[in-house]
Design an enzyme around this catalytic site. Structure first.
Site, PDB file in Angstrom:
ATOM      1  N   ASP A  86       0.839  -1.207   0.000  1.00 51.86           N
ATOM      2  CA  ASP A  86       0.000   0.000   0.000  1.00 51.86           C
ATOM      3  C   ASP A  86       0.877   1.262   0.000  1.00 51.86           C
ATOM      4  OD1 ASP A  86      -2.066   1.768   0.366  1.00 51.86           O
ATOM      5  OD2 ASP A  86      -2.897   0.774   2.131  1.00 51.86           O
ATOM      6  N   GLY A 107      -5.443   3.300  -7.692  1.00 49.61           N
ATOM      7  CA  GLY A 107      -5.798   3.396  -9.104  1.00 49.61           C
ATOM      8  C   GLY A 107      -5.185   4.583  -9.829  1.00 49.61           C
ATOM      9  N   ASP A 124     -10.741   3.940  -1.231  1.00 44.53           N
ATOM     10  CA  ASP A 124     -11.298   2.920  -0.333  1.00 44.53           C
ATOM     11  C   ASP A 124     -12.821   2.787  -0.461  1.00 44.53           C
ATOM     12  OD1 ASP A 124      -8.698   2.985   0.492  1.00 44.53           O
ATOM     13  OD2 ASP A 124      -9.158   3.090   2.622  1.00 44.53           O
TER      14      ASP A 124
END
Ligand code: GLA
Length: 412
Positions: free
Chosen positions: A162, A212, A233
């Site tokens: 992440d 994205g 999210d």
């Protein structure tokens, strides 16, 4: 509490990286041909459960063991849910040699992995290419090889990586005014962990999470990603997953066996979603060939939610071996029609009512012609289990936020 989601949004606000999305670098430096399809540990979209959507920062070793137990006893494992993924907040401190320890919530990660494996399941973990994770725990920056080796020593099967603090700590720091250079740094960081994981020799599903940005679907496969987040999210409400759904239009061509668009984890069974909304969310994630990572409280799952998550016909759409993602065929008012080509010439058709009213006074008429089809066509309604016949211009009545999901055996 979704502090990390807020953090991620703050990054989005500060760093409009999408501006460089179209740089030639993305597709030329990382062509799809680099993807090692045959060595991918996961040819169909991964299925399992992840701790974040329900437990967030509170997740413990016991919660993960409970999730593993519940996946087995609920029948979810038999339906295909194999990965049990620990999301953020498991990380502790590094020792004098830089080796990361799990924190007190996870006293023995290897024993936990052994437990999960003993159930016939696999264990996933989470980190960041930055110095800190989204929730502020230790990230992997400058420790990629050490961390990959640590995961292998624990027998980890899946890594969600992440971006988070990599943005301010590296991208903004090293290339403050150069978006293209920032993007190169990010891609290199994802490539670095891919190499570190591969060097261990242990097959690991590699999940990119950078919301994205920068057309990740173009370069993700080139850095070894099996899946890449295409959105910010998800939240447990209709607005969230309906807007995510609409953002997926146009991305179908980037998905295929071993590498998948990830519109984020499932919220089925969370928040105040109605059963219709849960059905639609699940159906559409299956249409999108999305990873099916449940994120609900498995210990207190209602029979209705369990039935949705274990609907074999819908799961078969998701897991279809051709791996062709659905496309939106057309919209008529607040009704959307999506189709997905399946192996053996079959097709799935999803008709969903995004409106807040039942379509009784303004019936929607299904145009088979717009789907390239001719009626009448016999199929199976995958939620009622009954046979249906689709005819051209047939009126359909759908409750608010509900879906008709039909599989037809052959289109001609
Ligand atoms: C980000 C991700 C989420 C979750 C949290 C954990 O917000 O997008 O899916 O992993 O971080 O902190």
């Amino acid at each position: 509490m979704r502090t990390s989601a807020v953090l991620a949004l703050a990054f989005l606000a500060c760093c409009p990286l999408a501006a460089v999305a179209q740089t030639a670098l993305a597709s030329s430096a990382y062509p799809h041909t680099l993807v090692q399809e045959s060595t991918s540990p996961q040819r169909t979209p991964p299925m399992g459960w992840n701790s974040w959507n329900f437990f967030a920062g509170k997740v413990t070793d016991q919660d993960i063991r409970n999730a593993a137990d519940q996946l087995v006893s609920s029948g979810m494992k038999d339906a295909g849910y194999i990965y049990v993924n620990i999301d953020d907040t498991w990380e502790g401190e590094r020792d004098a040699n830089g080796v990361l320890r799990a924190n007190a919530k996870f006293p023995d990660m290897k024993a936990l992995a052994d437990y999960v494996h003993s159930k016939g399941l696999k264990l996933g973990i989470y980190s960041s290419p930055g110095p800190k994770t989204c929730a502020g725990f230790a990230g992997s920056l400058d420790h990629e090889t050490q961390d990959a080796e640590l995961y292998a020593s624990w027998s980890i099967d899946y890594l969600k990586y992440d971006l988070c603090s990599f943005i301010p700590a590296v991208m903004m720091q090293q290339a403050p005014n150069d978006k293209a250079a920032q993007m190169r740094l990010m891609i290199a960081a994802y490539g670095k962990m891919d190499k570190a994981l591969k060097a261990t020799g242990r097959p690991v599903v590699y999940s990119l999470c950078q919301y994205g940005w920068d057309a990740v679907w173009e370069w993700g496969p080139g850095v070894g990603a099996n899946l890449w987040r295409t959105t910010g999210d998800v939240e447990p409400n209709w607005q969230s997953f309906y807007s995510i759904l609409n953002e997926q239009a146009g991305l179908a061509k980037y998905a295929g066996p071993g590498h998948w668009n990830d519109p984020d984890m499932l919220e089925v069974g969370n928040g105040k979603l109605t059963l219709a909304e849960n059905r639609t969310h699940f159906s559409m994630w299956a249409m999108l060939a999305a990873p099916l990572l449940a994120g609900n409280d498995l210990l207190h799952m209602t029979p209705e939610v369990r039935a949705i998550l274990t609907n074999r016909d819908v799961i078969a759409i998701d897991q279809d071996r051709l791996g062709l993602e659905a496309t939106r065929a057309y919209s008529d008012g607040e009704v959307d029609v999506w189709t997905r080509h399946l192996s053996g010439g079959a097709m799935a058709i999803a008709i969903l009512n995004a409106g807040s009213d039942r379509y009784s006074t303004h019936p929607f008429h299904l145009s088979l012609a717009k789907l390239g089809l001719h009626g009448p066509l016999k199929g199976k309604d995958l939620w009622s289990g009954k046979e249906v016949t689709l005819t051209d211009n047939m009126p359909l009545e759908l409750a608010s936020h509900d879906i008709l999901l039909v599989r037809i055996a052959a289109t001609r």
